[in-house]
Write a protein that holds these residues in place. Structure first.
Motif, mmCIF file in Angstrom:
data_model
loop_
_atom_site.group_PDB
_atom_site.id
_atom_site.type_symbol
_atom_site.label_atom_id
_atom_site.label_comp_id
_atom_site.label_asym_id
_atom_site.label_seq_id
_atom_site.Cartn_x
_atom_site.Cartn_y
_atom_site.Cartn_z
ATOM 1 N N GLY A 115 -11.181 -4.903 -4.482
ATOM 2 C CA GLY A 115 -11.620 -5.108 -4.077
ATOM 3 C C GLY A 115 -11.609 -6.898 -3.497
ATOM 4 O O GLY A 115 -10.671 -7.172 -4.325
ATOM 5 N N ILE A 116 -11.814 -7.394 -2.072
ATOM 6 C CA ILE A 116 -11.386 -8.487 -1.990
ATOM 7 C C ILE A 116 -12.026 -9.774 -2.480
ATOM 8 O O ILE A 116 -13.293 -9.577 -1.695
ATOM 9 C CB ILE A 116 -10.902 -8.920 -0.519
ATOM 10 N N ARG A 117 -11.525 -10.577 -3.179
ATOM 11 C CA ARG A 117 -12.352 -11.751 -3.565
ATOM 12 C C ARG A 117 -11.489 -12.594 -3.374
ATOM 13 O O ARG A 117 -12.180 -13.412 -2.910
ATOM 14 C CB ARG A 117 -12.454 -11.687 -5.244
ATOM 15 N N GLY A 118 -10.488 -12.826 -3.223
ATOM 16 C CA GLY A 118 -10.211 -14.114 -2.863
ATOM 17 C C GLY A 118 -9.290 -13.873 -1.755
ATOM 18 O O GLY A 118 -10.144 -12.921 -0.173
ATOM 19 N N THR A 119 -8.002 -13.798 -1.509
ATOM 20 C CA THR A 119 -7.200 -13.804 -0.016
ATOM 21 C C THR A 119 -6.240 -12.947 0.118
ATOM 22 O O THR A 119 -5.544 -12.190 0.819
ATOM 23 C CB THR A 119 -7.147 -14.747 1.046
ATOM 24 N N ALA A 120 -5.361 -13.497 -1.598
ATOM 25 C CA ALA A 120 -4.219 -13.148 -1.474
ATOM 26 C C ALA A 120 -3.901 -11.993 -2.471
ATOM 27 O O ALA A 120 -4.831 -12.252 -3.872
ATOM 28 C CB ALA A 120 -2.867 -13.581 -0.998
ATOM 29 N N PHE A 121 -2.728 -11.232 -2.661
ATOM 30 C CA PHE A 121 -2.435 -9.836 -3.945
ATOM 31 C C PHE A 121 -1.593 -9.284 -3.204
ATOM 32 O O PHE A 121 -0.653 -9.019 -2.610
ATOM 33 C CB PHE A 121 -3.987 -9.173 -4.225
ATOM 34 N N ALA A 122 -1.421 -9.000 -5.003
ATOM 35 C CA ALA A 122 0.341 -8.156 -4.658
ATOM 36 C C ALA A 122 0.221 -7.499 -5.962
ATOM 37 O O ALA A 122 -0.890 -6.954 -6.947
ATOM 38 C CB ALA A 122 1.220 -8.610 -5.088
ATOM 39 N N VAL A 123 0.587 -5.799 -4.954
ATOM 40 C CA VAL A 123 0.140 -4.786 -6.063
ATOM 41 C C VAL A 123 1.080 -3.619 -6.069
ATOM 42 O O VAL A 123 1.606 -3.473 -5.124
ATOM 43 C CB VAL A 123 -0.821 -3.827 -5.522
ATOM 44 N N GLU A 124 1.202 -3.154 -7.085
ATOM 45 C CA GLU A 124 2.255 -1.719 -6.786
ATOM 46 C C GLU A 124 1.741 -0.181 -7.688
ATOM 47 O O GLU A 124 0.685 -0.979 -8.197
ATOM 48 C CB GLU A 124 3.388 -2.145 -7.752
ATOM 49 N N ALA A 125 2.123 0.382 -6.210
ATOM 50 C CA ALA A 125 1.201 1.761 -7.272
ATOM 51 C C ALA A 125 2.337 3.111 -7.633
ATOM 52 O O ALA A 125 3.677 2.891 -6.291
ATOM 53 C CB ALA A 125 0.403 2.618 -6.130
ATOM 54 N N LYS A 126 2.509 3.353 -8.572
ATOM 55 C CA LYS A 126 3.690 4.394 -9.229
ATOM 56 C C LYS A 126 3.889 5.792 -8.400
ATOM 57 O O LYS A 126 2.419 6.744 -8.667
ATOM 58 C CB LYS A 126 3.498 4.134 -10.556
#
Length: 126
Positions: A115-126
């Motif tokens: 869920g978006i709470r801030g404005t930016a993120f990084a994520v990795e899906a294996k």
């Protein structure tokens, strides 16, 4: 409405394919993206996308990313964003939708939804 352009390729390195229905298209800088598009980055490849509201997304190599829905119409107060990272790494920075209607943004990953709470993120899906 689902066939309208929702974003554009701003940067691209290496080979990035787009599956649109039964067609496979090789993306290039300036290519337009639509709802339902599936983006596949190959080894040693990456892509940077800017969506209509200024949302930015970068994908690393060997990523599989689906634009399920990207509808941002502030004048109609209509917001429905549903993006899915099936595999690989992504960096996300929300545009107007993150400020105007953060609860309308879904960023799916194989083990859940961010869920978006801030404005930016990084994520990795294996």
């Amino acid at each position: 409405v689902l066939l309208a352009d929702v974003g554009i390729v701003k940067t691209l390195e290496g080979t990035v394919e787009l599956k649109r229905g039964k067609k496979v298209i090789f993306l290039k800088k300036g290519s337009h993206l639509k709802n339902g598009d599936i983006i596949l980055t190959k080894a040693k490849s990456s892509i940077g996308i800017i969506f209509d509201d200024g949302t930015r997304l970068s994908l690393g190599s060997k990523a599989i990313f689906v634009i399920n829905k990207f509808i941002v119409k502030p004048n109609k107060k209509k917001y429905d964003v549903d993006l899915e990272l099936k595999k690989g790494k992504a960096v996300f920075s929300s545009g107007k939708v993150g400020k105007l209607a953060p609860k309308s943004v879904k960023f799916r990953i194989p083990t859940g939804i961010i869920g978006i709470r801030g404005t930016a993120f990084a994520v990795e899906a294996k």
